[in-house]
Motif scaffolding. Structure first.
Motif, PDB file in Angstrom:
ATOM      1  N   ASN A  88      -4.930   4.085  -6.682  1.00  0.00           N
ATOM      2  CA  ASN A  88      -6.219   3.640  -7.275  1.00  0.00           C
ATOM      3  C   ASN A  88      -6.630   2.309  -6.715  1.00  0.00           C
ATOM      4  O   ASN A  88      -6.156   1.376  -6.721  1.00  0.00           O
TER       5      ASN A  88
ATOM      6  N   ASN B 215       2.601   0.091  -3.210  1.00  0.00           N
ATOM      7  CA  ASN B 215       1.299   1.198  -2.977  1.00  0.00           C
ATOM      8  C   ASN B 215       0.868   1.644  -4.211  1.00  0.00           C
ATOM      9  O   ASN B 215       1.666   2.048  -5.051  1.00  0.00           O
TER      10      ASN B 215
ATOM     11  N   TYR C 184      -3.486   1.253 -14.792  1.00  0.00           N
ATOM     12  CA  TYR C 184      -2.761   1.723 -15.907  1.00  0.00           C
ATOM     13  C   TYR C 184      -1.931   0.562 -16.082  1.00  0.00           C
ATOM     14  O   TYR C 184      -1.744  -0.336 -15.361  1.00  0.00           O
TER      15      TYR C 184
ATOM     16  N   ALA D 104       0.923   8.166  -2.067  1.00  0.00           N
ATOM     17  CA  ALA D 104       2.421   7.949  -1.800  1.00  0.00           C
ATOM     18  C   ALA D 104       3.024   8.653  -0.536  1.00  0.00           C
ATOM     19  O   ALA D 104       3.721   8.120   0.265  1.00  0.00           O
TER      20      ALA D 104
ATOM     21  N   VAL E 274      -5.663  11.151 -12.554  1.00  0.00           N
ATOM     22  CA  VAL E 274      -4.977  10.723 -11.597  1.00  0.00           C
ATOM     23  C   VAL E 274      -4.183   9.543 -11.551  1.00  0.00           C
ATOM     24  O   VAL E 274      -3.159   9.082 -11.397  1.00  0.00           O
ATOM     25  N   TYR E 275      -5.334   8.298 -12.013  1.00  0.00           N
ATOM     26  CA  TYR E 275      -5.072   6.812 -12.239  1.00  0.00           C
ATOM     27  C   TYR E 275      -4.051   6.469 -13.215  1.00  0.00           C
ATOM     28  O   TYR E 275      -3.803   5.432 -13.332  1.00  0.00           O
TER      29      TYR E 275
ATOM     30  N   CYS F 146      -6.379  -0.868  -8.656  1.00  0.00           N
ATOM     31  CA  CYS F 146      -4.948  -1.475  -8.961  1.00  0.00           C
ATOM     32  C   CYS F 146      -4.743  -2.023  -7.721  1.00  0.00           C
ATOM     33  O   CYS F 146      -4.205  -3.215  -7.856  1.00  0.00           O
TER      34      CYS F 146
ATOM     35  N   PRO G 267       5.794   9.287 -14.010  1.00  0.00           N
ATOM     36  CA  PRO G 267       6.711  10.369 -14.538  1.00  0.00           C
ATOM     37  C   PRO G 267       6.023  11.671 -14.552  1.00  0.00           C
ATOM     38  O   PRO G 267       6.882  12.869 -14.298  1.00  0.00           O
TER      39      PRO G 267
ATOM     40  N   PRO H 159       3.670  -4.843 -11.270  1.00  0.00           N
ATOM     41  CA  PRO H 159       4.655  -5.551 -12.089  1.00  0.00           C
ATOM     42  C   PRO H 159       6.067  -5.608 -11.506  1.00  0.00           C
ATOM     43  O   PRO H 159       6.717  -6.645 -11.396  1.00  0.00           O
TER      44      PRO H 159
ATOM     45  N   ARG I 155      11.608  -2.329 -16.622  1.00  0.00           N
ATOM     46  CA  ARG I 155      11.645  -3.017 -15.322  1.00  0.00           C
ATOM     47  C   ARG I 155      12.694  -3.957 -15.283  1.00  0.00           C
ATOM     48  O   ARG I 155      13.551  -3.897 -14.234  1.00  0.00           O
TER      49      ARG I 155
END
Ligand SMILES: C[S@@+](CC[C@H](N)C(=O)[O-])C[C@H]1O[C@@H](n2cnc3c(N)ncnc32)[C@H](O)[C@@H]1O
Length: 421
Positions: free
Chosen positions: A244, A241, A189, A271, A155-156, A247, A295, A225, A198
């Motif tokens: 994890n 948000n 991640y 989310a 998941v993370y 994170c 994704p 980032p 980005r």
């Protein structure tokens, strides 16, 4: 296979070299002209009083300018033998000698701070510790060399790493576009190669903004980032948000380190819950862009924007930048498939609304990772259809993406990896 002292010694050999002896007064001029011909690691040796020699890589016949130098400065040519070994060889030279013929030395790796990370092929795996040690020895700026064991499927989206050589530490500081990001590569991640992606979206959002205040809802922000960069570059306000908790810890640190505390709000939630809490006014955040970089699942969250107008009372509809996978032989087919998946969540969506469509990566010949930007359509925003059932993270799209990624070769079309010279 590990790189032992015995293996290193097996690489040693004696080599004949040409040594040029000269008066010490000519040394500076010689180095100026012939620097690149000095034998790697060679030092000036005292031969007689005021006379020194240096080993070179020259071979006969000597180039004209060397012949002239020798003549003008009364140099002597000496034949010498040197022992060359592991320390004098490059990464490729060592591995070409030590790997079996059918196993090629890996030619690319990714850098995250002082960590180098390989994606070794099955044939290279038995030699992974050897490969890791050689890379570490030949790149003094590295501290850790690891291999990514399998594709990200938790998941993370964190990788499973195996230490190949160096320090067992995955802490890193990564500079990107004027900011500095702290992370632990094992716990969060991270993909350095998304840097240009980005940039692309930040530039596009600037174009769309027309000078208006930019307010971004970054729903799957990782260590921040995107939010931190757009806050810095475009003075945007962001709600960043990620589910994890690791994170979230790094996100908080990165916000402070980059001095954007007044612009970026960190959150640690699912989310969908974030958006619902904004609707319920439990979270006070007004946004005009939504960034959805997960994704494998992001498209499944789009339905949360159905009924946006009733729930927020706002007529200005946000722009959505969403990542996902699609299969198709050309852009048209990819857009068609991507759109079908969007329509599942936003029934009013129409292809004509697409503002940008970008392919990031060829997963296979047919399957691509894409990003699509569009403005939420009025029909979906005003619709009162209920939300889709919450995703349990186990849906077929997710499974399918992982299987394909594991079994087929991934061809990167975004920035290339670091190449070994
Ligand atoms: C592909 S990463 C992208 C991170 C970031 N945007 C970046 O570019 O570095 C996706 C992130 O989504 C997070 N995530 C997964 N499921 C989530 C959910 N239901 N709600 C919020 N975040 C989630 C993961 O923890 C991961 O950090």
């Amino acid at each position: 296979m590990k790189l032992t002292q015995e293996i290193k010694l097996s690489l040693q050999k004696t080599q004949k070299v040409i040594s040029i002896q000269m008066d010490v007064h000519h040394i500076n001029t010689f180095v100026k002209i012939f620097k690149k011909f000095i034998f790697p690691g060679s030092r000036w040796q005292q031969e007689q009083q005021n006379n020194k020699s240096i080993n070179t890589t020259f071979q006969e016949p000597f180039p004209e300018n060397l012949q002239e130098f020798i003549k003008e400065n009364n140099c002597q040519i000496l034949q010498k033998e040197v022992i060359v070994g592991y320390e004098d060889m490059t990464y490729n030279e060592v591995l070409q000698k030590l790997l079996p013929q059918n196993v090629s030395a890996p030619q690319g790796y990714e850098i995250i701070g002082k960590i180098a990370h390989f994606n070794l092929s099955p044939e290279q795996l038995p030699y992974r510790y050897l490969i890791g040690q050689v890379l570490l020895d030949k790149n003094k700026h590295l501290q850790t060399v690891c291999n990514k064991l399998e594709k990200l499927h938790n998941v993370y989206r964190t990788p499973q790493l195996e230490l190949l050589a160096g320090k067992n530490s995955y802490d890193a500081i990564v500079p990107e576009g004027g900011i500095r990001l702290f992370l632990n590569f094992e716990k969060v991640y991270w993909c350095t190669r998304l840097y240009s992606e980005r940039e692309r979206i930040i530039k596009f959002i600037k174009e769309l903004s027309n000078g208006q205040k930019i307010k971004v809802l970054d729903l799957f922000c990782g260590i921040g980032p995107f939010s931190i960069r757009i806050a810095k570059d475009l003075n945007a306000n962001c709600l960043a948000n990620d589910l994890n908790p690791e994170c979230f810890n790094y996100l908080q640190k990165n916000i402070v380190e980059n001095k954007v505390q007044n612009q970026v709000i960190p959150l640690n939630m699912d989310a969908r819950e974030v958006v619902l809490k904004i609707y319920d006014k439990e979270i006070d955040f007004d946004f005009n862009h939504v960034y959805m970089n997960l994704p494998v699942l992001a498209l499944n969250f789009l339905d949360v924007f159905k009924g946006f107008t009733q729930k927020t009372g706002k007529q200005d509809l946000p722009y959505i930048h969403v990542y996902g996978f699609a299969k198709g032989k050309d852009d048209q087919e990819l857009i068609e498939q991507f759109s079908q998946r969007i329509i599942k969540g936003l029934p009013g969506f129409d292809k004509s609304q697409i503002l940008r469509f970008h392919i990031l990566k060829n997963v296979t010949k047919m399957k691509k990772m894409c990003c699509l930007s569009f403005q939420l359509d009025k029909k979906s925003a005003e619709s009162d259809f209920g939300l889709l059932e919450q995703d349990d993270g186990n849906n077929s799209d997710f499974e399918d993406d992982e299987k394909v990624e594991q079994n087929e070769q991934v061809e990167e079309v975004i920035n290339k990896k670091v190449k070994i010279e």
